[in-house]
Design a protein around this motif. Structure first.
Motif, PDB file in Angstrom:
ATOM      1  N   LEU A 299       0.809  -1.281  -0.025  1.00 55.21           N
ATOM      2  CA  LEU A 299      -0.132  -0.257  -0.054  1.00 55.21           C
ATOM      3  C   LEU A 299       1.301   0.840  -0.297  1.00 55.21           C
ATOM      4  N   TRP A 300       2.191   1.284   0.889  1.00 56.60           N
ATOM      5  CA  TRP A 300       2.548   2.297   0.788  1.00 56.60           C
ATOM      6  C   TRP A 300       3.566   2.410   0.282  1.00 56.60           C
ATOM      7  N   PHE A 301       4.751   1.234   0.145  1.00 57.46           N
ATOM      8  CA  PHE A 301       6.355   1.345  -0.466  1.00 57.46           C
ATOM      9  C   PHE A 301       6.765   0.691  -1.497  1.00 57.46           C
ATOM     10  N   SER A 302       5.554   0.127  -2.326  1.00 58.89           N
ATOM     11  CA  SER A 302       5.961  -0.801  -3.578  1.00 58.89           C
ATOM     12  C   SER A 302       5.947  -0.203  -4.601  1.00 58.89           C
TER      13      SER A 302
ATOM     14  N   GLY B 192      12.654   6.011  -8.956  1.00 57.50           N
ATOM     15  CA  GLY B 192      12.676   7.388  -8.912  1.00 57.50           C
ATOM     16  C   GLY B 192      11.794   7.908  -7.565  1.00 57.50           C
ATOM     17  N   ARG B 193      11.000   7.505  -7.249  1.00 58.70           N
ATOM     18  CA  ARG B 193      10.076   8.097  -6.136  1.00 58.70           C
ATOM     19  C   ARG B 193      10.444   7.622  -4.787  1.00 58.70           C
ATOM     20  N   ALA B 194      11.026   7.293  -4.643  1.00 54.81           N
ATOM     21  CA  ALA B 194      11.610   6.362  -3.196  1.00 54.81           C
ATOM     22  C   ALA B 194      11.221   5.385  -2.663  1.00 54.81           C
TER      23      ALA B 194
ATOM     24  N   ASP C  77      -0.471   6.071  -3.058  1.00 50.69           N
ATOM     25  CA  ASP C  77      -1.289   6.594  -1.705  1.00 50.69           C
ATOM     26  C   ASP C  77       0.103   7.361  -0.541  1.00 50.69           C
ATOM     27  N   ALA C  78       1.137   7.083  -0.860  1.00 45.52           N
ATOM     28  CA  ALA C  78       1.942   7.478   0.542  1.00 45.52           C
ATOM     29  C   ALA C  78       2.528   8.822   0.297  1.00 45.52           C
ATOM     30  N   VAL C  79       2.273   9.158  -1.514  1.00 46.94           N
ATOM     31  CA  VAL C  79       2.751  10.822  -2.006  1.00 46.94           C
ATOM     32  C   VAL C  79       1.757  11.461  -1.661  1.00 46.94           C
ATOM     33  N   ASP C  80       0.419  10.494  -1.539  1.00 42.93           N
ATOM     34  CA  ASP C  80      -1.027  12.004  -1.281  1.00 42.93           C
ATOM     35  C   ASP C  80      -0.466  11.695  -0.135  1.00 42.93           C
ATOM     36  N   HIS C  81      -0.773  11.003   1.547  1.00 47.10           N
ATOM     37  CA  HIS C  81      -1.194  10.657   2.464  1.00 47.10           C
ATOM     38  C   HIS C  81      -0.858  11.016   3.492  1.00 47.10           C
ATOM     39  N   LEU C  82       1.019  10.356   3.070  1.00 49.07           N
ATOM     40  CA  LEU C  82       1.783  10.140   4.174  1.00 49.07           C
ATOM     41  C   LEU C  82       2.544  11.680   4.101  1.00 49.07           C
ATOM     42  N   LEU C  83       3.162  11.974   2.493  1.00 49.05           N
ATOM     43  CA  LEU C  83       4.048  13.002   2.216  1.00 49.05           C
ATOM     44  C   LEU C  83       3.240  14.322   3.532  1.00 49.05           C
ATOM     45  N   PRO C  84       1.816  15.154   3.097  1.00 48.42           N
ATOM     46  CA  PRO C  84       1.122  15.612   3.322  1.00 48.42           C
ATOM     47  C   PRO C  84       1.164  16.179   5.014  1.00 48.42           C
ATOM     48  N   SER C  85       1.351  14.681   5.417  1.00 45.22           N
ATOM     49  CA  SER C  85       0.847  14.365   7.134  1.00 45.22           C
ATOM     50  C   SER C  85       2.049  15.055   7.397  1.00 45.22           C
ATOM     51  N   LEU C  86       3.192  14.583   6.860  1.00 40.50           N
ATOM     52  CA  LEU C  86       5.393  14.899   7.328  1.00 40.50           C
ATOM     53  C   LEU C  86       5.497  16.177   8.016  1.00 40.50           C
TER      54      LEU C  86
END
Lengths: 289, 257
Positions: A72-75, A79-81, A86-95
Protein backbone atom coordinates in the motif's frame (compact mmCIF):
# COMPACT_ATOMS: atom_id res chain seq x y z
CA UNK A 1 12.42 7.51 53.10
CA UNK A 2 13.77 10.49 51.27
CA UNK A 3 16.98 10.46 49.39
CA UNK A 4 19.95 12.28 50.95
CA UNK A 5 20.25 15.51 49.05
CA UNK A 6 23.84 15.03 48.00
CA UNK A 7 23.66 11.53 46.56
CA UNK A 8 23.72 11.61 42.76
CA UNK A 9 21.00 9.75 40.97
CA UNK A 10 23.28 7.70 38.85
CA UNK A 11 27.04 7.77 39.28
CA UNK A 12 28.10 8.42 35.72
CA UNK A 13 25.76 9.44 32.94
CA UNK A 14 25.95 7.52 29.72
CA UNK A 15 27.20 10.50 27.79
CA UNK A 16 30.04 11.35 30.10
CA UNK A 17 31.34 7.82 30.36
CA UNK A 18 34.76 7.66 28.71
CA UNK A 19 34.46 6.03 25.32
CA UNK A 20 36.79 3.13 24.82
CA UNK A 21 38.55 3.44 21.51
CA UNK A 22 38.78 -0.26 20.65
CA UNK A 23 36.32 -1.55 18.07
CA UNK A 24 35.54 -4.90 19.67
CA UNK A 25 34.24 -3.20 22.80
CA UNK A 26 31.86 -1.09 20.76
CA UNK A 27 30.74 -4.07 18.72
CA UNK A 28 30.17 -6.09 21.85
CA UNK A 29 28.11 -3.32 23.36
CA UNK A 30 25.96 -3.06 20.24
CA UNK A 31 25.54 -6.83 20.24
CA UNK A 32 24.54 -6.93 23.88
CA UNK A 33 22.05 -4.12 23.38
CA UNK A 34 20.57 -5.97 20.42
CA UNK A 35 20.35 -9.13 22.49
CA UNK A 36 18.42 -7.15 25.10
CA UNK A 37 15.70 -6.68 22.50
CA UNK A 38 14.91 -10.41 22.31
CA UNK A 39 11.42 -9.75 23.60
CA UNK A 40 10.48 -7.94 20.37
CA UNK A 41 10.76 -10.92 17.97
CA UNK A 42 9.25 -13.17 20.66
CA UNK A 43 6.27 -10.83 21.02
CA UNK A 44 5.88 -10.64 17.24
CA UNK A 45 5.91 -14.43 16.95
CA UNK A 46 3.38 -14.76 19.75
CA UNK A 47 1.18 -12.17 18.07
CA UNK A 48 1.48 -14.00 14.76
CA UNK A 49 0.62 -17.33 16.35
CA UNK A 50 -2.26 -15.95 18.39
CA UNK A 51 -3.88 -14.16 15.47
CA UNK A 52 -3.49 -17.22 13.22
CA UNK A 53 -5.00 -19.55 15.81
CA UNK A 54 -7.82 -17.23 16.78
CA UNK A 55 -8.39 -16.06 13.17
CA UNK A 56 -9.75 -12.82 14.63
CA UNK A 57 -11.32 -10.60 11.98
CA UNK A 58 -9.99 -7.35 13.38
CA UNK A 59 -6.50 -8.64 14.13
CA UNK A 60 -4.70 -9.71 10.98
CA UNK A 61 -1.38 -11.52 11.59
CA UNK A 62 1.63 -9.17 11.57
CA UNK A 63 3.13 -10.91 8.53
CA UNK A 64 0.04 -9.96 6.55
CA UNK A 65 0.25 -6.37 7.84
CA UNK A 66 3.88 -6.14 6.73
CA UNK A 67 3.08 -7.43 3.24
CA UNK A 68 0.19 -5.03 3.05
CA UNK A 69 2.31 -2.17 4.38
CA UNK A 70 4.76 -2.74 1.55
CA UNK A 71 2.02 -2.98 -1.08
CA UNK A 72 0.00 0.00 0.00
CA UNK A 73 2.73 2.48 0.91
CA UNK A 74 6.22 1.40 -0.18
CA UNK A 75 5.99 -0.53 -3.48
CA UNK A 76 6.24 2.53 -5.73
CA UNK A 77 8.82 3.25 -8.43
CA UNK A 78 12.45 3.62 -7.35
CA UNK A 79 12.54 7.16 -8.71
CA UNK A 80 10.01 8.18 -6.09
CA UNK A 81 11.93 6.52 -3.26
CA UNK A 82 9.58 3.52 -3.55
CA UNK A 83 6.64 5.55 -2.33
CA UNK A 84 3.31 4.54 -3.78
CA UNK A 85 0.67 7.03 -4.86
CA UNK A 86 -1.07 6.49 -1.54
CA UNK A 87 2.11 7.38 0.29
CA UNK A 88 2.71 10.50 -1.80
CA UNK A 89 -0.91 11.60 -1.42
CA UNK A 90 -1.33 10.86 2.26
CA UNK A 91 1.93 10.25 4.09
CA UNK A 92 3.96 13.16 2.73
CA UNK A 93 1.31 15.86 3.42
CA UNK A 94 0.85 14.55 6.96
CA UNK A 95 4.58 14.57 7.58
CA UNK A 96 5.13 18.01 6.09
CA UNK A 97 2.31 19.54 8.06
CA UNK A 98 3.24 18.06 11.39
CA UNK A 99 6.92 18.98 11.06
CA UNK A 100 6.29 22.53 9.83
CA UNK A 101 3.60 23.23 12.43
CA UNK A 102 5.58 21.70 15.28
CA UNK A 103 8.77 23.58 14.49
CA UNK A 104 6.98 26.89 13.95
CA UNK A 105 4.96 26.55 17.15
CA UNK A 106 7.99 25.53 19.21
CA UNK A 107 10.20 28.34 17.97
CA UNK A 108 7.50 30.91 18.62
CA UNK A 109 6.58 29.46 22.00
CA UNK A 110 10.16 29.23 23.26
CA UNK A 111 10.95 32.79 22.17
CA UNK A 112 7.78 34.20 23.68
CA UNK A 113 8.07 32.07 26.81
CA UNK A 114 11.62 33.20 27.53
CA UNK A 115 10.59 36.81 26.94
CA UNK A 116 7.62 36.52 29.31
CA UNK A 117 9.67 34.63 31.85
CA UNK A 118 12.33 37.32 32.03
CA UNK A 119 9.81 40.04 32.79
CA UNK A 120 8.21 39.62 36.19
CA UNK A 121 5.22 41.80 35.26
CA UNK A 122 4.48 40.22 31.87
CA UNK A 123 4.95 36.74 33.29
CA UNK A 124 2.57 37.35 36.16
CA UNK A 125 -0.04 38.93 33.92
CA UNK A 126 -0.06 36.21 31.28
CA UNK A 127 0.59 33.04 33.26
CA UNK A 128 -2.99 32.30 34.40
CA UNK A 129 -4.25 32.79 30.85
CA UNK A 130 -1.61 30.42 29.49
CA UNK A 131 -2.46 27.91 32.21
CA UNK A 132 -6.08 28.10 31.18
CA UNK A 133 -5.42 27.65 27.47
CA UNK A 134 -3.13 24.75 28.30
CA UNK A 135 -5.98 23.06 30.21
CA UNK A 136 -8.38 23.19 27.28
CA UNK A 137 -8.25 19.81 25.52
CA UNK A 138 -7.00 21.00 22.11
CA UNK A 139 -9.06 18.57 19.98
CA UNK A 140 -12.22 20.35 21.15
CA UNK A 141 -11.12 23.43 19.24
CA UNK A 142 -10.87 21.65 15.90
CA UNK A 143 -14.58 22.14 15.07
CA UNK A 144 -14.21 25.83 15.94
CA UNK A 145 -11.08 26.20 13.80
CA UNK A 146 -12.88 24.39 11.01
CA UNK A 147 -15.52 27.13 10.88
CA UNK A 148 -12.67 29.62 10.40
CA UNK A 149 -10.24 27.82 8.10
CA UNK A 150 -12.39 25.28 6.31
CA UNK A 151 -11.15 21.78 5.54
CA UNK A 152 -7.51 21.23 4.59
CA UNK A 153 -3.95 22.16 5.39
CA UNK A 154 -4.65 25.46 7.23
CA UNK A 155 -6.88 23.54 9.63
CA UNK A 156 -4.20 20.93 10.36
CA UNK A 157 -1.55 23.59 10.87
CA UNK A 158 -3.76 25.66 13.19
CA UNK A 159 -4.78 22.59 15.17
CA UNK A 160 -1.22 21.32 15.63
CA UNK A 161 0.12 24.78 16.51
CA UNK A 162 -2.59 25.29 19.12
CA UNK A 163 -1.96 21.87 20.61
CA UNK A 164 1.80 22.41 20.84
CA UNK A 165 2.12 26.07 21.81
CA UNK A 166 0.78 26.10 25.38
CA UNK A 167 2.84 23.44 27.12
CA UNK A 168 6.02 24.71 25.45
CA UNK A 169 5.17 28.30 26.30
CA UNK A 170 4.42 27.45 29.91
CA UNK A 171 7.61 25.46 30.38
CA UNK A 172 9.80 28.07 28.68
CA UNK A 173 8.28 30.78 30.85
CA UNK A 174 8.86 28.72 33.96
CA UNK A 175 12.43 27.83 32.98
CA UNK A 176 13.42 31.39 32.11
CA UNK A 177 11.84 32.76 35.27
CA UNK A 178 13.83 30.57 37.63
CA UNK A 179 17.38 31.27 36.49
CA UNK A 180 19.75 31.27 39.43
CA UNK A 181 20.15 34.83 40.65
CA UNK A 182 23.93 34.33 41.07
CA UNK A 183 24.44 33.54 37.38
CA UNK A 184 22.76 36.77 36.39
CA UNK A 185 24.74 38.72 38.96
CA UNK A 186 27.91 37.20 37.58
CA UNK A 187 26.90 38.33 34.09
CA UNK A 188 26.42 41.82 35.38
CA UNK A 189 29.72 41.80 37.23
CA UNK A 190 31.54 40.83 34.05
CA UNK A 191 29.61 43.35 32.01
CA UNK A 192 28.39 40.77 29.51
CA UNK A 193 26.11 41.93 26.72
CA UNK A 194 22.40 41.06 26.71
CA UNK A 195 22.88 38.68 23.78
CA UNK A 196 25.54 36.69 25.54
CA UNK A 197 23.51 36.68 28.74
CA UNK A 198 20.55 35.28 26.81
CA UNK A 199 22.36 32.66 24.75
CA UNK A 200 24.99 31.59 27.27
CA UNK A 201 23.16 31.85 30.56
CA UNK A 202 19.39 32.15 30.37
CA UNK A 203 18.70 29.70 27.56
CA UNK A 204 20.98 26.94 28.93
CA UNK A 205 19.53 27.43 32.41
CA UNK A 206 16.00 27.17 31.07
CA UNK A 207 16.87 24.31 28.69
CA UNK A 208 15.88 21.35 30.91
CA UNK A 209 12.41 22.83 31.43
CA UNK A 210 12.09 23.80 27.79
CA UNK A 211 13.02 20.30 26.69
CA UNK A 212 10.46 18.81 29.07
CA UNK A 213 7.82 20.93 27.36
CA UNK A 214 9.06 20.01 23.88
CA UNK A 215 9.00 16.31 24.73
CA UNK A 216 5.39 16.61 25.83
CA UNK A 217 4.52 18.55 22.69
CA UNK A 218 5.62 15.81 20.29
CA UNK A 219 2.85 13.49 21.41
CA UNK A 220 0.34 16.33 21.32
CA UNK A 221 1.41 17.30 17.79
CA UNK A 222 0.80 13.76 16.55
CA UNK A 223 -2.56 13.53 18.31
CA UNK A 224 -3.66 16.84 16.80
CA UNK A 225 -2.42 15.81 13.36
CA UNK A 226 -4.40 12.58 13.44
CA UNK A 227 -7.61 14.00 14.92
CA UNK A 228 -7.66 17.00 12.60
CA UNK A 229 -7.25 14.62 9.66
CA UNK A 230 -10.07 12.43 10.93
CA UNK A 231 -12.41 15.38 11.26
CA UNK A 232 -11.48 17.86 8.56
CA UNK A 233 -9.33 16.59 5.73
CA UNK A 234 -9.38 14.90 2.36
CA UNK A 235 -5.82 13.59 2.63
CA UNK A 236 -3.34 12.43 5.21
CA UNK A 237 -2.62 9.20 7.04
CA UNK A 238 -5.51 9.78 9.45
CA UNK A 239 -7.92 10.38 6.60
CA UNK A 240 -6.64 7.29 4.77
CA UNK A 241 -7.16 5.26 7.93
CA UNK A 242 -10.74 6.46 8.27
CA UNK A 243 -11.39 5.56 4.62
CA UNK A 244 -10.03 2.07 5.26
CA UNK A 245 -12.23 1.81 8.30
CA UNK A 246 -15.27 2.84 6.26
CA UNK A 247 -14.50 0.14 3.70
CA UNK A 248 -13.91 -2.38 6.49
CA UNK A 249 -10.45 -2.82 4.95
CA UNK A 250 -8.87 -4.05 8.17
CA UNK A 251 -5.30 -4.71 6.86
CA UNK A 252 -5.06 -1.21 5.36
CA UNK A 253 -6.29 0.25 8.62
CA UNK A 254 -3.57 -1.65 10.45
CA UNK A 255 -0.89 -0.39 8.06
CA UNK A 256 -1.94 3.15 8.95
CA UNK A 257 -1.73 2.29 12.66
CA UNK A 258 1.77 0.90 12.10
CA UNK A 259 2.83 4.00 10.17
CA UNK A 260 1.53 6.34 12.86
CA UNK A 261 3.20 4.22 15.53
CA UNK A 262 6.48 4.33 13.61
CA UNK A 263 6.16 8.10 13.26
CA UNK A 264 5.70 8.39 17.00
CA UNK A 265 8.69 6.13 17.62
CA UNK A 266 10.85 8.00 15.12
CA UNK A 267 10.01 11.47 16.42
CA UNK A 268 10.58 10.38 20.00
CA UNK A 269 13.90 8.71 19.23
CA UNK A 270 15.12 11.72 17.24
CA UNK A 271 14.06 14.04 20.01
CA UNK A 272 15.71 11.99 22.74
CA UNK A 273 18.91 11.96 20.72
CA UNK A 274 18.92 15.74 20.41
CA UNK A 275 17.95 16.16 24.06
CA UNK A 276 20.79 13.92 25.27
CA UNK A 277 23.29 15.93 23.29
CA UNK A 278 21.90 19.29 24.26
CA UNK A 279 21.56 18.47 27.94
CA UNK A 280 24.62 16.26 28.33
CA UNK A 281 25.94 18.68 30.95
CA UNK A 282 22.76 18.50 32.97
CA UNK A 283 22.87 15.59 35.38
CA UNK A 284 19.13 15.22 35.91
CA UNK A 285 18.36 15.13 32.22
CA UNK A 286 18.53 11.40 31.71
CA UNK A 287 16.36 10.47 34.59
CA UNK A 288 13.21 12.47 34.10
CA UNK A 289 10.42 10.06 33.21
CA UNK B 1 3.80 38.56 47.18
CA UNK B 2 1.50 35.80 45.96
CA UNK B 3 -1.41 38.18 46.44
CA UNK B 4 0.17 40.59 44.01
CA UNK B 5 0.79 37.79 41.52
CA UNK B 6 -2.81 36.69 41.75
CA UNK B 7 -3.98 40.27 41.28
CA UNK B 8 -1.78 40.70 38.21
CA UNK B 9 -3.04 37.41 36.80
CA UNK B 10 -6.66 38.40 37.34
CA UNK B 11 -5.98 41.75 35.71
CA UNK B 12 -4.36 39.98 32.77
CA UNK B 13 -7.34 37.69 32.28
CA UNK B 14 -9.82 40.55 32.62
CA UNK B 15 -7.76 42.68 30.25
CA UNK B 16 -7.70 39.90 27.68
CA UNK B 17 -11.48 39.49 27.80
CA UNK B 18 -12.08 43.24 27.58
CA UNK B 19 -9.65 43.54 24.67
CA UNK B 20 -11.39 40.75 22.75
CA UNK B 21 -14.78 42.35 23.42
CA UNK B 22 -13.51 45.75 22.28
CA UNK B 23 -11.93 44.29 19.12
CA UNK B 24 -15.22 42.53 18.34
CA UNK B 25 -17.29 45.66 18.90
CA UNK B 26 -14.91 47.81 16.89
CA UNK B 27 -15.25 45.40 13.99
CA UNK B 28 -11.59 44.33 13.94
CA UNK B 29 -12.63 40.74 14.63
CA UNK B 30 -15.56 39.49 12.64
CA UNK B 31 -18.19 38.66 15.25
CA UNK B 32 -19.62 35.99 13.00
CA UNK B 33 -16.35 34.06 13.02
CA UNK B 34 -15.57 34.73 16.66
CA UNK B 35 -18.59 35.82 18.70
CA UNK B 36 -18.30 38.63 21.25
CA UNK B 37 -16.88 37.70 24.62
CA UNK B 38 -20.08 38.88 26.28
CA UNK B 39 -22.24 36.56 24.19
CA UNK B 40 -19.85 33.64 24.79
CA UNK B 41 -19.96 34.26 28.54
CA UNK B 42 -23.75 34.52 28.41
CA UNK B 43 -23.78 31.22 26.52
CA UNK B 44 -21.44 29.71 29.13
CA UNK B 45 -23.79 30.78 31.91
CA UNK B 46 -26.71 29.31 30.01
CA UNK B 47 -24.90 25.98 29.61
CA UNK B 48 -24.96 25.50 33.38
CA UNK B 49 -28.72 25.00 33.09
CA UNK B 50 -28.54 23.00 29.85
CA UNK B 51 -29.34 19.33 30.60
CA UNK B 52 -27.74 18.23 27.32
CA UNK B 53 -24.42 19.86 28.19
CA UNK B 54 -24.47 18.63 31.78
CA UNK B 55 -25.14 15.08 30.58
CA UNK B 56 -22.21 15.50 28.19
CA UNK B 57 -19.91 16.61 31.00
CA UNK B 58 -21.07 13.65 33.07
CA UNK B 59 -20.43 11.26 30.18
CA UNK B 60 -16.94 12.55 29.50
CA UNK B 61 -15.89 12.70 33.12
CA UNK B 62 -17.27 9.27 34.02
CA UNK B 63 -15.41 7.62 31.11
CA UNK B 64 -12.24 9.46 32.09
CA UNK B 65 -12.57 8.36 35.71
CA UNK B 66 -13.35 4.74 34.78
CA UNK B 67 -10.42 4.63 32.34
CA UNK B 68 -8.06 6.21 34.84
CA UNK B 69 -9.03 3.77 37.58
CA UNK B 70 -8.62 0.77 35.29
CA UNK B 71 -5.27 2.10 34.12
CA UNK B 72 -4.13 2.51 37.74
CA UNK B 73 -5.17 -1.06 38.50
CA UNK B 74 -3.13 -2.26 35.51
CA UNK B 75 -0.12 0.02 35.40
CA UNK B 76 0.79 0.54 39.05
CA UNK B 77 1.20 -3.19 39.88
CA UNK B 78 3.09 -3.70 36.60
CA UNK B 79 5.34 -0.78 37.47
CA UNK B 80 5.91 -2.24 40.94
CA UNK B 81 6.86 -5.60 39.47
CA UNK B 82 9.15 -4.03 36.88
CA UNK B 83 10.66 -1.79 39.52
CA UNK B 84 11.32 -4.65 41.96
CA UNK B 85 12.57 -7.30 39.55
CA UNK B 86 15.34 -5.95 37.29
CA UNK B 87 15.18 -9.07 35.10
CA UNK B 88 11.55 -8.41 34.22
CA UNK B 89 12.31 -4.75 33.66
CA UNK B 90 15.16 -5.53 31.25
CA UNK B 91 13.01 -8.01 29.33
CA UNK B 92 9.84 -5.97 29.03
CA UNK B 93 11.34 -2.50 28.70
CA UNK B 94 11.87 -2.64 24.90
CA UNK B 95 8.20 -3.55 24.41
CA UNK B 96 7.16 -0.60 26.57
CA UNK B 97 9.44 1.73 24.61
CA UNK B 98 7.98 0.46 21.33
CA UNK B 99 4.35 0.72 22.37
CA UNK B 100 4.49 3.96 24.34
CA UNK B 101 5.03 6.38 21.44
CA UNK B 102 2.06 5.00 19.48
CA UNK B 103 -0.42 7.88 19.49
CA UNK B 104 -3.51 6.54 21.26
CA UNK B 105 -5.90 8.17 18.82
CA UNK B 106 -4.32 6.14 16.02
CA UNK B 107 -6.09 3.16 17.59
CA UNK B 108 -9.46 4.91 17.48
CA UNK B 109 -10.79 3.28 14.29
CA UNK B 110 -9.77 -0.11 15.64
CA UNK B 111 -11.47 0.61 18.95
CA UNK B 112 -14.63 1.57 17.06
CA UNK B 113 -14.65 -1.89 15.48
CA UNK B 114 -13.78 -3.80 18.61
CA UNK B 115 -16.28 -2.25 20.95
CA UNK B 116 -19.90 -2.20 19.99
CA UNK B 117 -20.67 0.57 22.45
CA UNK B 118 -18.84 3.86 21.99
CA UNK B 119 -18.57 4.19 25.75
CA UNK B 120 -16.45 1.03 26.02
CA UNK B 121 -14.21 2.06 23.14
CA UNK B 122 -13.69 5.43 24.75
CA UNK B 123 -12.76 3.87 28.10
CA UNK B 124 -10.42 1.39 26.39
CA UNK B 125 -8.51 4.19 24.66
CA UNK B 126 -8.34 6.20 27.88
CA UNK B 127 -6.90 3.13 29.63
CA UNK B 128 -4.30 2.69 26.89
CA UNK B 129 -3.26 6.35 27.10
CA UNK B 130 -3.18 6.57 30.89
CA UNK B 131 -1.18 3.39 31.36
CA UNK B 132 2.09 4.83 30.06
CA UNK B 133 2.59 7.85 32.32
CA UNK B 134 1.44 5.75 35.29
CA UNK B 135 3.77 2.88 34.46
CA UNK B 136 6.77 5.10 33.79
CA UNK B 137 6.24 7.18 36.92
CA UNK B 138 5.77 4.11 39.11
CA UNK B 139 8.98 2.58 37.79
CA UNK B 140 10.78 5.84 38.23
CA UNK B 141 9.54 6.09 41.80
CA UNK B 142 10.70 2.56 42.54
CA UNK B 143 14.19 3.48 41.41
CA UNK B 144 14.21 6.23 43.97
CA UNK B 145 13.54 3.97 46.96
CA UNK B 146 16.12 4.23 49.70
CA UNK B 147 18.11 0.95 49.62
CA UNK B 148 18.98 1.37 53.30
CA UNK B 149 15.31 1.27 54.33
CA UNK B 150 14.78 -1.85 52.23
CA UNK B 151 17.81 -3.61 53.67
CA UNK B 152 16.77 -2.65 57.20
CA UNK B 153 13.38 -4.24 56.77
CA UNK B 154 14.94 -7.31 55.20
CA UNK B 155 17.39 -7.71 58.03
CA UNK B 156 14.48 -7.59 60.45
CA UNK B 157 13.11 -10.60 58.61
CA UNK B 158 10.37 -9.03 56.54
CA UNK B 159 9.52 -10.81 53.28
CA UNK B 160 9.92 -9.09 49.93
CA UNK B 161 6.17 -8.50 49.69
CA UNK B 162 6.28 -6.67 53.01
CA UNK B 163 9.22 -4.61 51.82
CA UNK B 164 7.25 -3.56 48.75
CA UNK B 165 4.18 -2.74 50.84
CA UNK B 166 5.93 -0.92 53.68
CA UNK B 167 8.82 0.83 51.97
CA UNK B 168 8.73 0.80 48.18
CA UNK B 169 5.07 1.66 47.69
CA UNK B 170 4.94 4.59 50.13
CA UNK B 171 8.22 5.89 48.80
CA UNK B 172 7.04 5.65 45.18
CA UNK B 173 3.62 7.11 46.00
CA UNK B 174 4.47 10.75 45.19
CA UNK B 175 5.70 9.70 41.76
CA UNK B 176 2.58 7.62 41.18
CA UNK B 177 0.49 10.64 42.17
CA UNK B 178 2.33 12.76 39.60
CA UNK B 179 1.60 10.01 37.07
CA UNK B 180 -2.09 10.16 37.96
CA UNK B 181 -2.14 13.92 37.43
CA UNK B 182 -0.43 13.66 34.03
CA UNK B 183 -2.70 10.76 33.05
CA UNK B 184 -5.83 12.70 34.04
CA UNK B 185 -5.03 15.54 31.68
CA UNK B 186 -4.34 13.21 28.73
CA UNK B 187 -7.44 11.19 29.58
CA UNK B 188 -9.60 14.26 29.02
CA UNK B 189 -7.92 14.94 25.67
CA UNK B 190 -8.44 11.38 24.45
CA UNK B 191 -12.02 11.08 25.72
CA UNK B 192 -13.00 14.31 23.97
CA UNK B 193 -11.24 13.19 20.76
CA UNK B 194 -13.16 9.93 20.68
CA UNK B 195 -16.42 11.80 21.15
CA UNK B 196 -15.62 14.23 18.35
CA UNK B 197 -14.92 11.41 15.89
CA UNK B 198 -17.22 8.62 17.05
CA UNK B 199 -19.98 10.41 18.97
CA UNK B 200 -21.51 9.05 22.16
CA UNK B 201 -22.42 10.89 25.35
CA UNK B 202 -19.89 13.62 26.01
CA UNK B 203 -18.62 17.16 25.66
CA UNK B 204 -17.06 16.37 22.28
CA UNK B 205 -20.44 15.31 20.91
CA UNK B 206 -22.03 18.44 22.37
CA UNK B 207 -19.45 20.61 20.58
CA UNK B 208 -19.84 18.86 17.23
CA UNK B 209 -23.64 19.13 17.54
CA UNK B 210 -23.26 22.84 18.27
CA UNK B 211 -21.03 23.07 15.20
CA UNK B 212 -23.68 21.37 13.09
CA UNK B 213 -26.23 23.91 14.36
CA UNK B 214 -23.72 26.72 13.68
CA UNK B 215 -23.88 27.84 17.31
CA UNK B 216 -20.36 29.18 17.61
CA UNK B 217 -21.06 30.85 20.94
CA UNK B 218 -22.08 27.48 22.40
CA UNK B 219 -19.08 25.68 20.87
CA UNK B 220 -16.67 28.14 22.45
CA UNK B 221 -18.61 28.28 25.72
CA UNK B 222 -18.54 24.48 26.05
CA UNK B 223 -14.82 24.50 25.26
CA UNK B 224 -14.25 27.14 27.94
CA UNK B 225 -16.06 25.04 30.53
CA UNK B 226 -13.94 22.04 29.58
CA UNK B 227 -10.84 24.14 30.11
CA UNK B 228 -12.17 25.15 33.53
CA UNK B 229 -12.83 21.50 34.39
CA UNK B 230 -9.34 20.52 33.26
CA UNK B 231 -7.81 23.32 35.30
CA UNK B 232 -9.87 22.37 38.39
CA UNK B 233 -8.95 18.69 38.17
CA UNK B 234 -5.30 19.52 37.72
CA UNK B 235 -5.26 22.04 40.58
CA UNK B 236 -7.12 19.64 42.84
CA UNK B 237 -4.72 16.77 42.13
CA UNK B 238 -1.68 19.01 42.51
CA UNK B 239 -2.99 20.34 45.83
CA UNK B 240 -3.68 16.81 47.08
CA UNK B 241 -0.17 15.82 46.08
CA UNK B 242 1.34 18.76 47.92
CA UNK B 243 -0.67 18.09 51.07
CA UNK B 244 -0.26 14.32 51.11
CA UNK B 245 3.42 14.24 50.27
CA UNK B 246 4.72 17.31 52.04
CA UNK B 247 7.62 15.20 53.29
CA UNK B 248 8.72 14.49 49.76
CA UNK B 249 10.84 17.53 49.12
CA UNK B 250 12.71 16.33 46.04
CA UNK B 251 9.55 16.16 43.99
CA UNK B 252 9.50 19.66 42.55
CA UNK B 253 12.85 19.33 40.85
CA UNK B 254 11.90 16.55 38.48
CA UNK B 255 8.25 17.31 38.00
CA UNK B 256 7.04 17.25 34.45
CA UNK B 257 3.82 19.14 33.97
Amino acid sequence: MTRPAGRPRRPISRVNRPVRPDRTGAARRVASRAAGLWIVPVALLAWEAATRVAAAVYFPPPSLIVVHLHELWFSGPAGRAFLTEDAVDHLLPSLARVVVAWVAACVAAVALGVLLGRSRLLGDVTEPLIHFFRSVPPPLLIPIFMTMTGVGTPLQITAIVFGVVWPVLLNSLDGARHVDRRYLDTCQAFGLSRTIRLTRVILPAAAPKIFAGLRLSIGLALIMMIISEYIGSTEGVGYRMLVAQGQVDIPSMWTAIVILGLLGLLFNAAFLHVERRALAWHSGAHDTP
Amino acid sequence: MTGRRALRGALGAAGFLLLMEALGRAGVIDTYTLPLVSSILAGAAGLLADPGFLAGVGGTLSSCAAGLLLACALAVPSGLVMGTLPAVDRAVRPLVEFLRPIPSVALLPLAMFLFTSGEQGKIALVVYTCCWPLLINTMYGMRDVDPLAKETLRSFGFGSLDVVRRVSLPSAAPFIATGVRIAASVALIVAVSVELVAGGDGIGTFVSDAAAGNRRDLMIAATLWTGVIGLLVNTLLAATERRAFRWHHTRSSQETP
